[in-house]
Design a protein around this motif. Sequence first.
Motif, short mmCIF file in Angstrom:
data_model
loop_
_atom_site.label_atom_id
_atom_site.label_comp_id
_atom_site.label_asym_id
_atom_site.label_seq_id
_atom_site.Cartn_x
_atom_site.Cartn_y
_atom_site.Cartn_z
N LEU A 9 23.86 57.43 -60.84
CA LEU A 9 22.36 57.33 -59.68
C LEU A 9 22.26 56.07 -60.67
O LEU A 9 21.15 55.17 -59.88
CB LEU A 9 21.61 58.05 -60.10
N ASP A 10 21.65 56.66 -62.18
CA ASP A 10 21.24 55.44 -63.05
C ASP A 10 22.07 54.04 -62.35
O ASP A 10 20.55 52.90 -62.61
CB ASP A 10 20.64 55.91 -64.28
N ILE A 11 22.99 54.24 -62.99
CA ILE A 11 23.35 52.63 -63.18
C ILE A 11 23.29 51.64 -60.80
O ILE A 11 23.13 50.55 -61.21
CB ILE A 11 25.17 52.18 -63.01
N ILE A 12 23.85 52.56 -60.22
CA ILE A 12 23.66 52.30 -58.96
C ILE A 12 22.12 51.44 -58.78
O ILE A 12 21.65 50.35 -58.62
CB ILE A 12 23.42 53.49 -58.13
N ALA A 13 20.76 52.54 -59.22
CA ALA A 13 19.56 52.01 -59.15
C ALA A 13 19.50 50.65 -60.31
O ALA A 13 18.82 49.88 -59.05
CB ALA A 13 18.69 52.74 -59.61
N MET A 14 20.08 50.15 -61.03
CA MET A 14 19.73 49.32 -61.75
C MET A 14 20.10 48.33 -61.42
O MET A 14 19.64 46.53 -61.31
CB MET A 14 20.14 49.61 -63.47
N TYR A 15 21.40 48.50 -60.29
CA TYR A 15 21.86 47.11 -59.15
C TYR A 15 21.23 47.42 -57.83
O TYR A 15 20.82 46.18 -57.76
CB TYR A 15 23.50 47.32 -59.11
N ASN A 16 21.19 48.12 -57.96
CA ASN A 16 19.54 48.07 -56.16
C ASN A 16 18.41 47.48 -56.22
O ASN A 16 17.91 47.07 -55.32
CB ASN A 16 19.98 49.46 -55.35
N LEU A 51 24.91 40.38 -57.54
CA LEU A 51 24.59 38.40 -58.19
C LEU A 51 23.29 39.60 -57.48
O LEU A 51 22.57 38.25 -58.57
CB LEU A 51 25.87 38.48 -56.88
N GLN A 52 23.27 40.25 -57.04
CA GLN A 52 21.56 40.63 -56.94
C GLN A 52 20.50 40.61 -58.37
O GLN A 52 19.60 40.42 -58.95
CB GLN A 52 21.02 41.75 -56.14
N LYS A 53 21.98 41.60 -59.27
CA LYS A 53 21.13 42.21 -60.49
C LYS A 53 21.49 40.66 -61.66
O LYS A 53 20.72 40.07 -62.23
CB LYS A 53 22.45 43.26 -60.65
N PHE A 54 22.51 39.94 -61.41
CA PHE A 54 22.92 39.04 -62.46
C PHE A 54 22.45 37.35 -61.57
O PHE A 54 23.41 37.39 -61.01
CB PHE A 54 24.63 39.06 -62.96
N GLU A 55 21.48 36.62 -62.41
CA GLU A 55 21.13 35.50 -61.92
C GLU A 55 22.27 34.38 -62.68
O GLU A 55 21.47 34.76 -63.74
CB GLU A 55 19.84 35.36 -61.76
N LEU A 56 23.01 34.17 -61.92
CA LEU A 56 23.60 32.88 -62.64
C LEU A 56 23.27 31.53 -62.83
O LEU A 56 23.29 31.48 -61.45
CB LEU A 56 25.39 33.40 -62.29
#
Length: 656
Positions: free
Chosen positions: A255-262, A396-401
């Motif tokens: 859940l933590d990881i999902i939240a970090m992506y979302n 791509l929402q989490k990692f801005e390239l």
Amino acid sequence: MVIRKILLLLLVITFAFNYTSIAQKEIITTEGKKEFMADEFNIKYDYYLSDGDTVFHGKYTLKKPVIETEESKYFEFLNFSGWYHKGKLDSIWEISSGIAKSVGEGVFSDYKYSFKVSGTEMLARVEFKEDSLIQNWNIFEWSIVESEIQDTLLVLSLKETSNEDELCIHVYKPGEYMDIYVNREGSPLGTWLYNSSLEDSIHIRKWFFEEGQLIKKEIIKSDTAVVIETLQEVEVDIDFEIEKLAMDNEYFRILDIIAMYNSPEGSRYITKERPSFELLKETKYRLLETDDLFFQLTGKDNYIDGFAKIKRYPYSKEEKSLLDRISKNKQEIEEKIDITIADPQISIAKLSTNEVLRFITLLSHLKEQTLMPINEILRHYDDGALEYIVRDTRILQKFELKEAVEIQIETEDGDELSPYVLEGFSYDKGSLSSLAIIHAYSQFIADKVSQIEDSLDYYISELKREENLVALESELIKKYENNKELCESIITDQINEVAGYDVQKVILGFLDGELSSYSKLENVDKKMEKVEPLIDCMSNIERLLYTIENVPENIQIVEDGYTRTVFNPYTFTNMDEKIKQPIYKAFHQNLLPYIFDQVKGMKCESVRAVDRNITNLFEGMVDLLKKDTKKLERRVRRMSDPQKIADLLEIKIDAN
């Protein structure tokens, strides 16, 4: 109405019959010892006989005898008490357990001492009906001081709500509490609440569940609320499966990881949820612990384990292929960078050349910073969490390239060099999947690493035109590293004590200083002139280290040689005494410090001489044992200059 009266009459008759049948039987109370839970307990219970069989009926207690020994002032206690009805557990049952110790001097009465106790106690109270556990649990823990309850450490309850299919778990510890709702299958319901005042301000966490799935979380601190969405939007063409996961650390990690992506902006709050997870983990542990104890009586598992629903998005063949290629690119990039940074030529060059330092800094940045998004994605791929992410929208929402990144470069002294702009990466988000873009990004980094290494190789080849110099410097570095390892393993505290200073630190400083001076030479010609003498110097240092290693052993040889055993007629015992004391004293007070002062002040040109001087000193001291030295002893007693003492004793020690 008539039917109802008939049913009521039958119920009364049945009750009267049961009561009369039991009342007619003799209820017997007995007590004794019982093997229970691999230990011996005191047991007391009521029962009656039915066709020769014992049927528990009435009060039932089990108590573990309390034994306090002199070796350990602490004792553990464990007691069970409750009721049986016609052989079945019924009504309220209690378990008390804990650890305590007696305090004070005690009171003597009725031929025994009674003591007050201090410690902790847990009391679990549950309700049974005809051997079945009713979901009505109460668990308490408190500290006991001199047989009085001092502080409540834990209050935990599990009971039905107004909705019979819903259970509420409430847990309290000083400074924090939590309310949890589950159905009878253990699936989460409604809103969970965690409230903490452990820090200066109040912290509140809320989890919102729908149909067993976490929808969102709220984190409130000092009246500031952060909402972290965890329900993932599901597009028509995305396949997913509903999976049930045990509500343990792994579930909350996912859940933590999902939240970090979302919700990337809420990621910094995620780690602050740990206190609530710890309280949840303790809640589960306490319920399981209590259930394990009652299992000893009933032989049944009564605890409802918690399971939550979560959406999992299986990988397509294309995604697995992309992830494997991304992993391969990342591994090759890291291996190439590591090999380049560890190259001996580059290690020397970066000490004196800013351009080489610039290349190395760039490669380190690419490995440690630029690869970070790829590393995180692959880590979540390896640990299974990435499969719970809507990858096409969330990665791509989490990692801005960015298309261009400016990398700042500084020397070891803090001076800024011209920055490097990592640019040239672009992608069409509409035509490529997120993982395809990440793969293209990994290939882009691999290409940049190759370009930087090509530039570095060219620069190094220009810097070191002479092939011979390359081989010599490789040998130099090898000898330098070998001497460092040798020094760190050979030089002991015993040698430092003899020398009167940290010999290892001095020699390591000498090695670093010589290599640093060499690295600062401006051109190839000067380095060619110095590299071979420096290699010889490193070889001489190696011999010197082995000579120093033998110093304690050689000192012992001198000690033994200058000691003799004589008979003392006054004490009628044998005793040791020193012979040739002025020479022996000069050895310790003048000559040994003198040669170690030479070690401290040596240069490459004098290393061999220092090595010879150490060897000559010990050989000379042994040779003097065979000579008549009475005249020398009288003269040396009045001398303090170590060089003149060595000349007088004909021990060849060259001055630095």
